[in-house]
Scaffold this motif. Sequence first.
Motif, PDB file in Angstrom:
ATOM      1  N   GLU A 123       0.862  -1.175   0.000  1.00 51.53           N
ATOM      2  CA  GLU A 123       0.000   0.000   0.000  1.00 51.53           C
ATOM      3  C   GLU A 123       0.901   1.230   0.000  1.00 51.53           C
ATOM      4  O   GLU A 123       1.558   1.525   0.994  1.00 51.53           O
ATOM      5  CB  GLU A 123      -0.884  -0.039   1.243  1.00 51.53           C
ATOM      6  CG  GLU A 123      -2.075   0.874   1.136  1.00 51.53           C
ATOM      7  CD  GLU A 123      -3.039   0.651   2.297  1.00 51.53           C
ATOM      8  OE1 GLU A 123      -3.193  -0.494   2.766  1.00 51.53           O
ATOM      9  OE2 GLU A 123      -3.618   1.655   2.743  1.00 51.53           O
ATOM     10  N   TRP A 124       0.951   1.894  -1.136  1.00 56.72           N
ATOM     11  CA  TRP A 124       1.796   3.088  -1.235  1.00 56.72           C
ATOM     12  C   TRP A 124       1.058   4.276  -0.659  1.00 56.72           C
ATOM     13  O   TRP A 124      -0.073   4.565  -1.054  1.00 56.72           O
ATOM     14  CB  TRP A 124       2.185   3.362  -2.701  1.00 56.72           C
ATOM     15  CG  TRP A 124       2.997   2.269  -3.305  1.00 56.72           C
ATOM     16  CD1 TRP A 124       2.583   1.341  -4.221  1.00 56.72           C
ATOM     17  CD2 TRP A 124       4.366   1.959  -3.021  1.00 56.72           C
ATOM     18  NE1 TRP A 124       3.604   0.481  -4.528  1.00 56.72           N
ATOM     19  CE2 TRP A 124       4.714   0.828  -3.810  1.00 56.72           C
ATOM     20  CE3 TRP A 124       5.332   2.512  -2.170  1.00 56.72           C
ATOM     21  CZ2 TRP A 124       5.989   0.248  -3.780  1.00 56.72           C
ATOM     22  CZ3 TRP A 124       6.602   1.936  -2.148  1.00 56.72           C
ATOM     23  CH2 TRP A 124       6.922   0.821  -2.943  1.00 56.72           C
ATOM     24  N   LEU A 125       1.686   4.950   0.270  1.00 56.97           N
ATOM     25  CA  LEU A 125       1.070   6.106   0.910  1.00 56.97           C
ATOM     26  C   LEU A 125       1.395   7.339   0.089  1.00 56.97           C
ATOM     27  O   LEU A 125       2.559   7.704  -0.059  1.00 56.97           O
ATOM     28  CB  LEU A 125       1.605   6.263   2.338  1.00 56.97           C
ATOM     29  CG  LEU A 125       1.482   5.007   3.220  1.00 56.97           C
ATOM     30  CD1 LEU A 125       2.344   5.146   4.473  1.00 56.97           C
ATOM     31  CD2 LEU A 125       0.016   4.772   3.584  1.00 56.97           C
ATOM     32  N   GLY A 126       0.355   7.950  -0.435  1.00 58.12           N
ATOM     33  CA  GLY A 126       0.557   9.120  -1.286  1.00 58.12           C
ATOM     34  C   GLY A 126       1.015  10.335  -0.487  1.00 58.12           C
ATOM     35  O   GLY A 126       0.985  10.341   0.749  1.00 58.12           O
ATOM     36  N   VAL A 127       1.471  11.346  -1.229  1.00 55.28           N
ATOM     37  CA  VAL A 127       1.930  12.577  -0.569  1.00 55.28           C
ATOM     38  C   VAL A 127       1.226  13.772  -1.206  1.00 55.28           C
ATOM     39  O   VAL A 127       0.674  13.668  -2.301  1.00 55.28           O
ATOM     40  CB  VAL A 127       3.460  12.758  -0.716  1.00 55.28           C
ATOM     41  CG1 VAL A 127       4.202  11.666   0.026  1.00 55.28           C
ATOM     42  CG2 VAL A 127       3.877  12.812  -2.175  1.00 55.28           C
ATOM     43  N   ASP A 128       1.277  14.890  -0.493  1.00 52.11           N
ATOM     44  CA  ASP A 128       0.691  16.106  -1.055  1.00 52.11           C
ATOM     45  C   ASP A 128       1.721  16.810  -1.952  1.00 52.11           C
ATOM     46  O   ASP A 128       2.809  16.279  -2.189  1.00 52.11           O
ATOM     47  CB  ASP A 128       0.172  17.035   0.063  1.00 52.11           C
ATOM     48  CG  ASP A 128       1.282  17.533   0.978  1.00 52.11           C
ATOM     49  OD1 ASP A 128       2.481  17.439   0.596  1.00 52.11           O
ATOM     50  OD2 ASP A 128       0.962  18.024   2.090  1.00 52.11           O
ATOM     51  N   HIS A 129       1.374  17.998  -2.414  1.00 56.88           N
ATOM     52  CA  HIS A 129       2.248  18.676  -3.353  1.00 56.88           C
ATOM     53  C   HIS A 129       3.607  19.059  -2.754  1.00 56.88           C
ATOM     54  O   HIS A 129       4.577  19.284  -3.473  1.00 56.88           O
ATOM     55  CB  HIS A 129       1.549  19.915  -3.936  1.00 56.88           C
ATOM     56  CG  HIS A 129       2.290  20.492  -5.099  1.00 56.88           C
ATOM     57  ND1 HIS A 129       2.446  19.795  -6.285  1.00 56.88           N
ATOM     58  CD2 HIS A 129       2.965  21.650  -5.250  1.00 56.88           C
ATOM     59  CE1 HIS A 129       3.174  20.518  -7.120  1.00 56.88           C
ATOM     60  NE2 HIS A 129       3.502  21.653  -6.520  1.00 56.88           N
TER      61      HIS A 129
END
Lengths: 398, 357
Positions: free
Chosen positions: A124-130
Amino acid sequence: MSDRSYLDHAATTAMLPDARAAWLAASEHLGNPSSLHAAGRSARKVVEESRESIAADLKTRPSGVIFTAGGTEANNLAVKGLYWQRQQSSGSKSPMRVLASAIEHHAVMDPVVWLGEHEGAIIEWLGVDHDARVSTTKIAESLAQKPAIALCTVMWANNEVGTIEPVERIAELCKEQGVPFHTDAVQVLGQVPMNLGALGADAVTISSHKVGGPFGVGALIVNPATGFTPLLHGGGQERDIRSGTFDAPAIAAFAVAVRHAVAHQEEHARAIRDLRNNLVERVLATVPGVILNGDPDLLGGGRLPGNAHFSFPGCEGDSMLMLLDAAGVDCSTGSACTAGIPEASHVLLAMGVDERTSRASLRFSFGYPSSSVDVDRVVAALPGAVDRASRTVSSRSK
Amino acid sequence: MAMSGGVDSSVAAARMVDAGHEVVGVHLALSRNKTYGDGRQRGCCTLDDALDARRVADKLAIPFYVWDLSEEFAEAVIDDFIEEYRLGHTPNPCLRCNETIKFTAVLERALAMEFDAVATGHYAQIVQGAAGPELHRAVDPDKDQSYVLGVLQPRQLAHSIFPLGADTKDIIRAEAEARGLLVAQKPDSHDICFIPDGDTAGFLQRHLGSLPGEIVDSESGEVLAEHDGTYAFTIGQRRGLQLSRPAADGAPRYVIDVEIGSRRVTVGPPELLDVYALEGIKPIWTTSPLGESPVELLAQVRAHGVPVPARAYAHGDRMMVELLVPIRGIALGQAVVLYDGTRVVGSATIAVTTRAA
């Protein structure tokens, strides 16, 4: 004064004279640290004193310091070692989940991918913000879900854009759910205060050559109560978690470098932050269209003080690097792979930067030898490099 | 300096340094499958080759970079190769690579970065003539690569340097040895670099799929066999037809025609393959264009083909070539390169062949 400016300290930095002296001094002594005789004991003393020194500097227990042959090995040990151990202790061979941020260094990302491909792990890849920051809310949600999670790994600070992640909070969340937490702290040592006792992570990766020690040595700082399946089997030198003869001279020098990094962290951070901020201000003022990537708050605590990372839309990053190299500036496109082929950075892509812009990016990273001369040189060389590199793109897209 | 990691470009780089140029080595990453070689590699595109090139650059004390042109290469060379075969043509990918990658993408990028020229290890010579730079054959007839450089425009030629053209391969190898370049004993590359196993038919089948059709006799019209795809056949081909029955007279049969629509491959006696005239499209004039009146030149249609006497002229945007000695088995898509003695006059892609005298 050198006629070149080395601004790639995130890749590696200059060895400290004290570290080199410790290295040479230890190399004069005969003895395998695992031998039982006087020579062996004397070599072992060097290793154990180094271990205690590093533990004291990072506010943790010596028994948790596992020496490795560098950051990559430590990361592999954390990721695979935790996965296998957790799977074994679950008593079943069924696949487990791995939570990992989408912006990990390849030394974490690739072992995670490997577990998915070869061990059936559910990644499960944890996304990031900008700004390249993970969301603790989302991590909390993921941690609460079934089925069982083998580990969660989120780097302390990103190597490309310098964003510092909320690892204290993530460590807490993991602890609440009983999930082992690993963080790759290779970039933060010496730039940010590190109190591993307070952090309470199960595994923390550090590397010697990023802080002025020699190459080829690093450590995984573990919670001794957490189990790890070894990657390397043999003499069982490191608590049966890691085998291989101790490299006493390298370990001694590593400890000196860590001591220096921790003792001087505050003044060092201030010095490189000032240089970095000066560079960023001047680049933003002189190069039209340039974009600063990562956390934009240059005075806050959310960004590594030594990191500047820009995109120059309309330019080719590797052309820029070549032109700056010719102008006496050593910098980086961020992620160079085996053959030196620049690829679009997975970090920038995860931040939502498009592929073309991500290929138009450069990282400048400061270290203890850096000075304002280096900033001046970059600022002088950049407009010409941008001008020429933008022509290489237009000619390529014909 | 384009450095493949092979003997030729390594010696060429050394000669550029010796000549006093400010040299920067560039290795082109053309493949997306980044693999290491098996130690007996023949190509130019493995990571080992990149490493070899890097070591040569170290030895020469010149900066070295890898330029990733895999996207451009996939599009302009590999996709073009597959598409041409789909159309029943026989392209030359090395020529296409020179045209679109080495002397366009690389050269334009180098010029934009304010370099003066691109040097390569090709065997060919540039001579400064009255009308501008001329491209000539290399001294070594076995190694001469002027054919695959026939696609260069005058402007590209003006910014190209070929340091090896005046010597034979033996001399280059000996020089590599004498200079202590570790690549001295590397084998020459011959195959299509993106098909390292040499199985072109298999490669095409993977990309174009199975397109079965008939193999028929040119005289009787009889169906002799079935095939899996016209792309496996090239006009003039004799081997690999796998015909169960021999011709009535026992003579070998050749591929005479490949029809895409009906997927019909026609085989017959070699006399039917003789080409007496051809028309080339998209002509490139190396130094200056031919006029509308025929000139006696030499024509070559394959990289290592024998040049034959020909009369050639320009007609609109076509290159018209009358072969005074017929050439057997020319497929559409091949390049014709015209020579005046050793000088390259121009090149074009063959679009029409005339087989009757």
